[in-house]
Design a protein around this motif. Structure first.
Motif, PDB file in Angstrom:
ATOM      1  N   ALA A 295       0.834  -1.207   0.000  1.00 56.15           N
ATOM      2  CA  ALA A 295       0.000   0.000   0.000  1.00 56.15           C
ATOM      3  C   ALA A 295       0.867   1.254   0.000  1.00 56.15           C
ATOM      4  CB  ALA A 295      -0.935  -0.010   1.208  1.00 56.15           C
ATOM      5  N   LEU A 296       1.918   1.257   0.804  1.00 58.46           N
ATOM      6  CA  LEU A 296       2.822   2.410   0.840  1.00 58.46           C
ATOM      7  C   LEU A 296       3.515   2.600  -0.507  1.00 58.46           C
ATOM      8  CD1 LEU A 296       4.402   1.889   4.379  1.00 58.46           C
ATOM      9  CD2 LEU A 296       2.782   3.657   3.708  1.00 58.46           C
ATOM     10  N   ARG A 297       3.942   1.511  -1.115  1.00 54.69           N
ATOM     11  CA  ARG A 297       4.607   1.609  -2.420  1.00 54.69           C
ATOM     12  C   ARG A 297       3.637   2.131  -3.478  1.00 54.69           C
ATOM     13  NH1 ARG A 297       7.370  -4.381  -2.040  1.00 54.69           N
ATOM     14  NH2 ARG A 297       9.076  -3.830  -0.616  1.00 54.69           N
ATOM     15  N   SER A 298       2.375   1.748  -3.363  1.00 57.36           N
ATOM     16  CA  SER A 298       1.393   2.201  -4.349  1.00 57.36           C
ATOM     17  C   SER A 298       1.117   3.691  -4.221  1.00 57.36           C
ATOM     18  CB  SER A 298       0.087   1.409  -4.215  1.00 57.36           C
ATOM     19  OG  SER A 298      -0.619   1.776  -3.049  1.00 57.36           O
ATOM     20  N   MET A 299       1.537   4.299  -3.101  1.00 54.23           N
ATOM     21  CA  MET A 299       1.420   5.752  -2.919  1.00 54.23           C
ATOM     22  C   MET A 299       2.682   6.485  -3.361  1.00 54.23           C
ATOM     23  SD  MET A 299      -0.285   5.890   0.860  1.00 54.23           S
ATOM     24  CE  MET A 299      -1.622   4.796   1.329  1.00 54.23           C
ATOM     25  N   GLY A 300       3.646   5.746  -3.900  1.00 51.16           N
ATOM     26  CA  GLY A 300       4.888   6.361  -4.340  1.00 51.16           C
ATOM     27  C   GLY A 300       5.915   6.512  -3.242  1.00 51.16           C
TER      28      GLY A 300
END
Length: 641
Positions: free
Chosen positions: A150-155
């Motif tokens: 989820a954090l990675r999907s936020m950049g």
């Protein structure tokens, strides 16, 4: 006056006393040498200082205030009073509720804006005395992977770190029972554990595996030498439970008995049921887990840590670390007892573990070894870099080791900056009516379950049952059969609709046309549900269960919208509105792919690629439409089929 917020308070005036009074007020005093509780309110609040001098903290700021000063405390900002002086600090607090200000404060604290640019996500290394079972996956591992994705999907940059705890006593016990060596068991099981995590879609950034790290033994010994030089560490004669028949010191996995706090069956050193530490000899009828014979006692010369000497600094750390309510409650119990924090063994008398240089027959305690491994990994991966948050997922039963032993070791080494900023716990997932257990063989092995099911289905089913704040269970027949989940079924139904929708527009995503009120509100919903999902990713409110259920509601809303809008296709007078409806359904699929990816990574990636989008799924603060003319795929099959 009464005690509240760790200070003394006396109510003054409020609307209960004077009808219509738009504020409440209290008189308060913080005694010298004390600090009030760190807390927040939704109210606006003002302090008027009557007497004394103290530091008043608000968020990341502290200011010294004295008689005559006034300060305003903004809603939802953490505040406290620290009185280092010799006189009481007296104030009047005036507080009031103003809904527009509260709404504005919430808007300024959108969940995504509070997440750091870089996060190290840790899971306790698995004990390689056996493989991973579904209880392991549902606890820290899949939940931590969900957060990392989820954090990675936020950049944002997010690293997931775990490994194997090779030197735990349970490894040696398993070796003794099977007639092999602990080294061989840890070697075989460690690889099996890492392979299972990969098969479950848990994407590790680094793995700490002591037997593969040539420098581990020397590094641990160097750190133990530094610990031994501290005045809080002493060489002591320790009365220890012992089994003469097996010639083993009875601690941790070597021993068991009845917990004298909750009466449950407990291993030596910790009770999994209540989380309270013990010494094996303090258990009710302690016995050796190898021969089942009763424990005797002997004196062992060992290095010990005076944990009580570090209690104030440990509590100061726990005051600021983010925690879920269950670990906060247990931490308070562990650190607030009238007898203080018990001495902890730095070394043990055993054959398995990191041998301590210059101390024949002694090894480093496995939990101290684990603490040193964590600190090394945090240091190695930049845990001290500014705006890097360190989050640790752990089982509630191991709380003592992570809120007392780990901080004690870090404090003694001067490495407090590497301690976790947030602790996220899980309790037990039960198989039927009893908890999963490797040592007792009561388990459904993850490796076997993944052979008969696709990883996305298992992840969804386990995250829905995540034992967060409570014990949860999965029926034995459901765990051993072909697994299913309503989220997986809802995604499959939406896939079928998408294929039909794509065919109706010749597999070319349209741009928007005319908007209706229903279109506007559906678009608003897509943005609001994303913020709700972001909110359950914050450490203190983290909930995989809530995340999955919000995805359920997202799919239900998307399906309802599509069904209601289907009539537009056949009404030529609403052709422009139909185009907007179609564009919104493709946009909803884009949002679904990004929001689903942390839970069902393969499915999220398939949906994303089918929409003609590059890379891995990415969340947006406000969803942007897929450019008109983008070609989508012609086939979209269910993940794993």
């Amino acid at each position: 006056m009464t005690e509240a917020y760790e200070m003394l308070l006396q109510p003054l005036l409020s609307a209960q006393d004077i009808d219509g009074l738009p504020f409440g007020s209290v008189y308060g005093t913080v005694p010298p040498g004390t600090t009030s509780k760190r807390h927040t309110h939704h109210d606006g609040e003002a302090f008027i200082v009557l007497a004394g001098e103290a530091w008043v903290g608000l968020g990341a700021e502290e200011r010294k205030l004295s008689r005559g000063d006034v300060c305003y405390l903004t809603p939802f900002d953490t505040h406290w009073i620290r009185n280092d002086g010799t006189e009481a600090f007296d104030i009047v607090s005036i507080y009031w509720e103003h809904a527009p200000t509260v709404a504005a404060a919430l808007a300024e604290r959108a969940p995504r804006t509070t997440l750091p640019s870089r996060t190290l996500v840790f899971c306790p290394p698995a004990t390689p005395n056996g493989g991973l079972h579904l209880g392991h996956l549902s606890g820290p591992y899949v939940r931590a992977d969900m957060l990392t994705r989820a954090l990675r999907s936020m950049g944002r940059e997010a690293l997931l770190i775990t490994g194997t705890d090779d030197h735990q006593s349970h490894v040696a016990v398993a070796a003794r029972c099977s007639g092999t060596s602990p080294r061989e068991i840890s070697r075989i099981r460690a690889q099996q554990i890492l392979d299972t995590l990969t098969a479950a879609g848990v994407e590790l950034s680094a793995a700490t595996v002591p037997h593969r790290d040539a420098a581990h033994t020397q590094r641990v010994n160097d750190e133990v030498a530094r610990l031994a030089a501290r005045q809080e560490v002493a060489e002591s004669d320790v009365v220890t439970a012992y089994c003469a028949a097996c010639d083993v010191s009875l601690f941790q996995g070597w021993s068991a008995g009845g917990c004298r706090v909750c009466a449950a069956e407990a291993d030596g050193e910790i009770c999994e049921a209540c989380g309270i530490p013990n010494e094996t000899r303090q258990l009710d009828q302690p016995y050796c887990t190898i021969c089942r014979g009763p424990a005797s006692e002997r004196i062992e010369r060992s290095l010990t840590i005076d944990v009580e000497a570090l209690a104030a600094r440990i509590r100061a750390y726990l005051d600021v670390v983010e925690m879920s309510p269950d670990i906060r409650a247990l931490s308070n119990t562990l650190t607030a007892g009238p007898q203080g924090l018990a001495t902890y063994r730095l070394t043990r008398h055993a054959e398995w573990g990191v041998a301590v240089s210059g101390r024949a027959g002694e090894v480093v305690d496995a939990w101290v070894d684990l603490a040193l491994t964590y600190l090394h990994a945090a240091r190695q991966h930049g845990g001290g870099v500014p705006d890097t948050r360190k989050m640790l997922f752990l089982g509630l039963d191991n709380t003592y080791f992570y809120v007392v032993v780990l901080p004690a070791v870090a404090i003694l080494l001067g490495q407090e900056a590497l301690l976790p900023d947030a602790l996220v716990t899980n309790q037990f997932l039960h198989l039927g009516n009893a908890k999963f257990s490797t040592s007792r063989g009561h388990a459904v092995w993850a490796e076997e379950a993944l052979t008969g099911n696709d990883a996305d289905t298992i992840r969804a089913a386990l995250l829905r049952r995540a034992p967060e704040g409570r014990v949860t269970s999965i029926p034995d027949h459901a765990a051993r059969a072909q697994m299913s989940d309503v989220l997986v079924d809802a995604v499959a139904a939406w896939r079928e609709h998408l294929v039909s929708l794509a065919a109706s527009v010749d597999f070319t995503i349209p741009g928007t046309g005319a908007w209706t009120v229903a279109h506007r509100e559906f678009y608003r919903y897509l943005n609001s549900i994303a913020e709700q999902l972001d909110g359950v990713l914050l450490p203190a409110s983290f909930s995989a269960r809530s995340y999955v259920r919000l995805l359920d509601s997202l799919l239900a809303r998307i399906a309802e919208f599509a069904e209601a809008e289907s009539v537009l296709r056949d009404d030529s007078a609403q052709a422009e509105e139909a185009r907007t409806s179609e564009a919104l359904q493709f946009l909803a699929t884009k949002a679904l792919a990004a929001l689903l990816w942390p839970v069902m990574p393969q499915t999220g990636e398939e949906l994303w690629a089918w929409l003609g989008l590059d890379g891995t799924p990415m969340r947006e603060t406000h969803w942007s439409f897929i450019p008109s003319g983008t070609r989508c795929g012609k086939q979209l099959t269910r993940s794993g089929s």
